[in-house]
Design a protein around this motif. Structure first.
Motif, mmCIF file in Angstrom:
data_model
loop_
_atom_site.group_PDB
_atom_site.id
_atom_site.type_symbol
_atom_site.label_atom_id
_atom_site.label_comp_id
_atom_site.label_asym_id
_atom_site.label_seq_id
_atom_site.Cartn_x
_atom_site.Cartn_y
_atom_site.Cartn_z
ATOM 1 N N SER A 28 0.764 -1.444 -0.045
ATOM 2 C CA SER A 28 -0.038 -0.100 -0.095
ATOM 3 C C SER A 28 0.688 1.332 0.121
ATOM 4 N N ALA A 29 2.000 1.255 0.792
ATOM 5 C CA ALA A 29 2.775 2.471 0.915
ATOM 6 C C ALA A 29 3.543 2.749 -0.413
ATOM 7 N N MET A 30 3.744 1.610 -1.313
ATOM 8 C CA MET A 30 4.458 1.787 -2.544
ATOM 9 C C MET A 30 3.742 2.840 -3.563
ATOM 10 N N SER A 31 2.451 2.819 -3.234
ATOM 11 C CA SER A 31 1.903 3.755 -4.351
ATOM 12 C C SER A 31 1.753 5.211 -3.924
ATOM 13 N N SER A 32 2.351 5.725 -3.008
ATOM 14 C CA SER A 32 2.424 6.964 -2.468
ATOM 15 C C SER A 32 3.742 7.723 -3.127
ATOM 16 N N TRP A 33 3.707 8.762 -3.437
ATOM 17 C CA TRP A 33 4.525 9.663 -4.284
ATOM 18 C C TRP A 33 5.912 9.716 -3.162
ATOM 19 N N ASP A 34 5.712 9.631 -2.031
ATOM 20 C CA ASP A 34 6.982 10.113 -1.227
ATOM 21 C C ASP A 34 7.474 8.682 -0.403
ATOM 22 N N PHE A 35 7.005 7.464 -1.185
ATOM 23 C CA PHE A 35 7.515 6.240 -0.731
ATOM 24 C C PHE A 35 9.021 6.163 -0.387
ATOM 25 N N SER A 36 9.480 5.800 0.585
ATOM 26 C CA SER A 36 10.939 5.124 0.499
ATOM 27 C C SER A 36 11.010 3.897 1.284
ATOM 28 N N TRP A 37 11.917 3.008 0.707
ATOM 29 C CA TRP A 37 11.711 1.564 1.116
ATOM 30 C C TRP A 37 12.067 1.377 2.565
ATOM 31 N N PRO A 38 11.140 0.884 3.636
ATOM 32 C CA PRO A 38 11.686 0.686 5.030
ATOM 33 C C PRO A 38 12.885 -0.395 5.085
ATOM 34 N N THR A 39 13.712 0.207 5.945
ATOM 35 C CA THR A 39 15.210 -0.543 5.708
ATOM 36 C C THR A 39 15.253 -1.407 7.175
ATOM 37 N N CYS A 40 16.271 -2.098 7.330
ATOM 38 C CA CYS A 40 16.774 -3.084 8.546
ATOM 39 C C CYS A 40 18.035 -2.564 8.654
ATOM 40 N N PRO A 41 18.651 -1.601 9.301
ATOM 41 C CA PRO A 41 20.058 -1.341 9.539
ATOM 42 C C PRO A 41 20.766 -2.390 10.263
ATOM 43 N N GLU A 42 19.859 -3.109 11.093
ATOM 44 C CA GLU A 42 20.343 -4.168 12.072
ATOM 45 C C GLU A 42 21.191 -5.136 11.022
ATOM 46 N N ALA A 43 20.407 -5.380 10.062
ATOM 47 C CA ALA A 43 20.834 -6.566 8.961
ATOM 48 C C ALA A 43 21.500 -6.235 7.817
ATOM 49 N N GLY A 44 21.914 -4.830 8.208
ATOM 50 C CA GLY A 44 22.700 -4.350 6.688
ATOM 51 C C GLY A 44 22.507 -4.313 5.406
ATOM 52 N N THR A 45 21.156 -4.243 5.453
ATOM 53 C CA THR A 45 20.472 -4.345 4.033
ATOM 54 C C THR A 45 19.824 -2.989 3.908
ATOM 55 N N GLY A 46 19.631 -2.634 2.622
ATOM 56 C CA GLY A 46 18.911 -1.281 2.284
ATOM 57 C C GLY A 46 17.682 -1.573 1.552
ATOM 58 N N SER A 47 17.425 -1.014 0.489
ATOM 59 C CA SER A 47 16.413 -1.197 -0.536
ATOM 60 C C SER A 47 16.624 -2.642 -1.355
ATOM 61 N N PRO A 48 15.581 -3.252 -1.623
ATOM 62 C CA PRO A 48 16.004 -4.540 -2.325
ATOM 63 C C PRO A 48 16.486 -4.248 -3.934
ATOM 64 N N GLY A 49 17.115 -5.056 -4.681
ATOM 65 C CA GLY A 49 17.269 -5.030 -5.999
ATOM 66 C C GLY A 49 15.937 -5.649 -6.620
ATOM 67 N N TYR A 50 16.002 -5.233 -8.021
ATOM 68 C CA TYR A 50 14.861 -5.736 -8.814
ATOM 69 C C TYR A 50 15.254 -6.080 -10.154
ATOM 70 N N GLU A 51 15.157 -7.226 -10.612
ATOM 71 C CA GLU A 51 15.317 -7.912 -12.068
ATOM 72 C C GLU A 51 13.959 -8.423 -12.656
ATOM 73 N N LYS A 52 13.658 -7.643 -13.527
ATOM 74 C CA LYS A 52 12.256 -8.083 -14.173
ATOM 75 C C LYS A 52 12.307 -9.152 -14.913
ATOM 76 N N TYR A 53 13.335 -9.523 -15.433
ATOM 77 C CA TYR A 53 13.502 -10.720 -16.557
ATOM 78 C C TYR A 53 14.232 -11.758 -15.871
ATOM 79 N N ALA A 54 14.077 -12.996 -16.325
ATOM 80 C CA ALA A 54 15.033 -14.075 -15.601
ATOM 81 C C ALA A 54 15.887 -14.284 -16.776
ATOM 82 N N ASP A 55 17.000 -15.113 -16.516
ATOM 83 C CA ASP A 55 18.105 -15.246 -17.500
ATOM 84 C C ASP A 55 17.644 -16.051 -18.775
ATOM 85 N N CYS A 56 18.170 -15.848 -19.825
ATOM 86 C CA CYS A 56 17.782 -16.590 -20.981
ATOM 87 C C CYS A 56 18.201 -17.991 -21.060
#
Length: 161
Positions: A62-90
């Motif tokens: 739901s939050a992703m549809s907001s114009w000011d959306f920023s991905w919620p992060t988990c600093p304790e895990a050392g990760t930021g926003s996720p990656g995105y790959e629309k297509y699979a390997d050939c």
């Protein structure tokens, strides 16, 4: 009481309240980000099969549809926003290709191409390159999570409800 003292007290109290509010909001965002990370990295079953994951993931979607959306992060895990790959390997033997949009501009890498085969069309025009649409990923988002031993594991997920 002196007006300056009262104003100073009000300013100090306001600053303290603002700092406390920001800390609580940051903590809540961090908790939500960690919930999202834990749910997204669930693979068997995926987050869809874990009832406790529905509230944080539904909130994310739901939050992703907001114009000011920023991905919620988990600093304790050392990760930021996720990656995105629309297509699979050939498939094996095929490579990623691009279609021409016009004027030498290429589109996104939505094709798989195979070179070195002679194929002829109905008009007897021969080409040594064939192409097919590149398969889409069922789970296009991913988090790379580092282990203590330095290894990295990729966890794929989707955001379909």
């Amino acid at each position: 009481m002196n007006m300056r003292v009262i104003r100073s007290t009000i300013v100090l109290a306001s600053s303290a309240l603002a700092s406390l509010t920001a800390a609580v909001v940051d903590t809540q965002a961090s908790e939500w980000g960690c919930e999202v990370l834990l749910c997204a990295s669930s693979s068997n079953p995926s987050w869809h099969g874990v009832p406790a994951c529905h509230p944080p993931m539904d909130r994310l979607i739901s939050a992703m549809s907001s114009w000011d959306f920023s991905w919620p992060t988990c600093p304790e895990a050392g990760t930021g926003s996720p990656g995105y790959e629309k297509y699979a390997d050939c498939p094996a033997g095929w490579s990623v290709g691009y279609s021409e949009v016009g004027h030498g501009t290429r589109s996104e890498s939505s094709l798989c191409v195979q070179k070195g085969r002679n194929t002829c069309s109905r008009r007897d025009e021969c080409s040594d390159t064939i192409s097919m649409p590149r398969p889409s990923r069922g789970d296009p988002y991913y988090f790379d999570i580092s282990a203590k031993d330095g290894s990295v594991s990729r966890h794929w997920f989707n955001l379909r409800r």
